[in-house]
Design a protein around this motif. Structure first.
Motif, PDB file in Angstrom:
ATOM      1  N   UNK A 292       0.834  -1.208   0.000  1.00  0.00           N
ATOM      2  CA  UNK A 292       0.000   0.000   0.000  1.00  0.00           C
ATOM      3  C   UNK A 292       0.865   1.253   0.000  1.00  0.00           C
ATOM      4  N   UNK A 293       1.983   1.205   0.712  1.00  0.00           N
ATOM      5  CA  UNK A 293       2.895   2.357   0.716  1.00  0.00           C
ATOM      6  C   UNK A 293       3.483   2.607  -0.668  1.00  0.00           C
ATOM      7  N   UNK A 294       3.588   1.536  -1.455  1.00  0.00           N
ATOM      8  CA  UNK A 294       4.069   1.688  -2.833  1.00  0.00           C
ATOM      9  C   UNK A 294       2.966   2.095  -3.791  1.00  0.00           C
ATOM     10  N   UNK A 295       1.775   2.308  -3.261  1.00  0.00           N
ATOM     11  CA  UNK A 295       0.664   2.757  -4.099  1.00  0.00           C
ATOM     12  C   UNK A 295      -0.137   1.634  -4.732  1.00  0.00           C
ATOM     13  N   UNK A 296      -0.010   0.411  -4.215  1.00  0.00           N
ATOM     14  CA  UNK A 296      -0.730  -0.716  -4.801  1.00  0.00           C
ATOM     15  C   UNK A 296      -2.188  -0.703  -4.370  1.00  0.00           C
ATOM     16  N   UNK A 297      -3.063  -0.990  -5.318  1.00  0.00           N
ATOM     17  CA  UNK A 297      -4.478  -1.141  -5.022  1.00  0.00           C
ATOM     18  C   UNK A 297      -4.809  -2.594  -4.730  1.00  0.00           C
ATOM     19  N   UNK A 298      -6.096  -2.898  -4.534  1.00  0.00           N
ATOM     20  CA  UNK A 298      -6.487  -4.278  -4.210  1.00  0.00           C
ATOM     21  C   UNK A 298      -6.064  -5.297  -5.258  1.00  0.00           C
TER      22      UNK A 298
END
Length: 299
Positions: free
Chosen positions: A199-205
């Protein structure tokens, strides 16, 4: 001068003790699995009706498997069932398990029990129930009639084109719960730190699923795939109770052909050859699945 007394077990003693503990289990395994398998291999080289003296015919029974259109079709039907018993349940199970694990559904143990429930019901009982569902006056056609879809009503298990998919759908229903529970168990062991980093890397579900969840449950996927593929290839009771291999031979599978040839046609040698070939196919596919799973895990 007296030599000091040696302490501890003699070299090789633990190994001998281990062999003694394993010997009873191996004897049972050999008596009830290895011997019947080797006996089947022997019988597959004979033309034997189970009563009179057999006649050695070499590899003729195996050549028949390649040349006989009905036997080739039976193995082809088994490959189709792999899609319904293994591929679809694994895909659906991945989605369901991922959603349930991510949403943290309340009463998850109860849900696991419910989806796993088909596994504790005998396949014969499942087959009888679904045969009633697919009957011309069964609940499926009644539902279609209630929805105003009378044109779709039919005798599902008597349709040459739809009988095999109808049987396969029962396999999908039966195996999806097992796969979902296995994958849920694997996903529950994934560290939350991995999801936090994603999530910190900007990943979505979706990206989380492919970057974190999917690689972490490769072992469970391999186990689920192996179990469901074996179930698809050796299914007999479902076909026997629902369709009896029909209509015609449109739902015949290798395990049903073993029964049909041995007990209805009196061709025990041919049935043994089909059974041995089916065993080799199951072993080869299982080894392939595990090899792919180990290779992916190593990479």
């Amino acid at each position: 001068m007296r030599s000091p007394r040696r302490t501890g077990s003699p070299p090789g003693e633990p190994r001998r003790i281990a062999y003694l503990y394993l010997l009873p289990g191996f004897l049972v395994y050999a008596a009830f699995l290895l011997y019947p398998l080797l006996r089947s291999v022997q019988l597959s080289f004979y033309d034997w009706d189970g009563l009179t003296l057999g006649r050695w015919i070499g590899f003729a029974n195996y050549r028949e498997i390649v040349s006989d259109e009905g036997l080739r079709a039976a193995f082809g039907h088994a490959l189709v069932l792999i899609v319904f018993f293994a591929v679809v349940p694994v895909c659906v199970g991945l989605v369901l398990a991922s959603i349930l694990n991510r949403a943290k559904v309340r009463g998850l143990p109860f849900f696991r029990t419910v989806v796993f429930l088909p596994q504790v019901v005998a396949m014969v009982v499942v087959a009888v129930a679904w045969r009633r569902v697919y009957a011309p006056d069964g609940s499926l056609n009644a539902l279609l009639g209630a929805l105003g879809l009378d044109s779709l009503q039919r005798g599902w298990l008597g349709d040459y084109a739809l009988a095999l998919p109808a049987v396969g759908f029962v396999g999908t229903w039966f195996e999806t719960g097992l796969v979902t529970v296995l994958l849920l168990a694997g996903m529950s062991r994934i560290s939350g730190d991995l999801y936090e980093a994603a999530r910190l890397d900007g990943a979505g579900p979706v990206r989380e699923f492919f970057a974190v969840t999917l690689p972490s449950v490769r072992g469970e996927i391999a186990v689920a795939s192996t179990l469901t593929v074996i179930a698809a290839l050796r299914t007999f009771d479902l076909v026997y109770v629902t369709t009896g291999g029909g209509p015609g031979t449109s739902t015949s599978v290798p395990s049903y052909e073993v029964y049909h040839r041995a007990f209805e046609l009196g061709r025990v040698g041919s049935a043994a050859a089909v059974g041995v070939t089916l065993t080799v196919v199951i072993l080869a596919i299982s080894l392939l699945i595990n090899w792919i799973g180990d290779r992916e895990a190593a990479s």
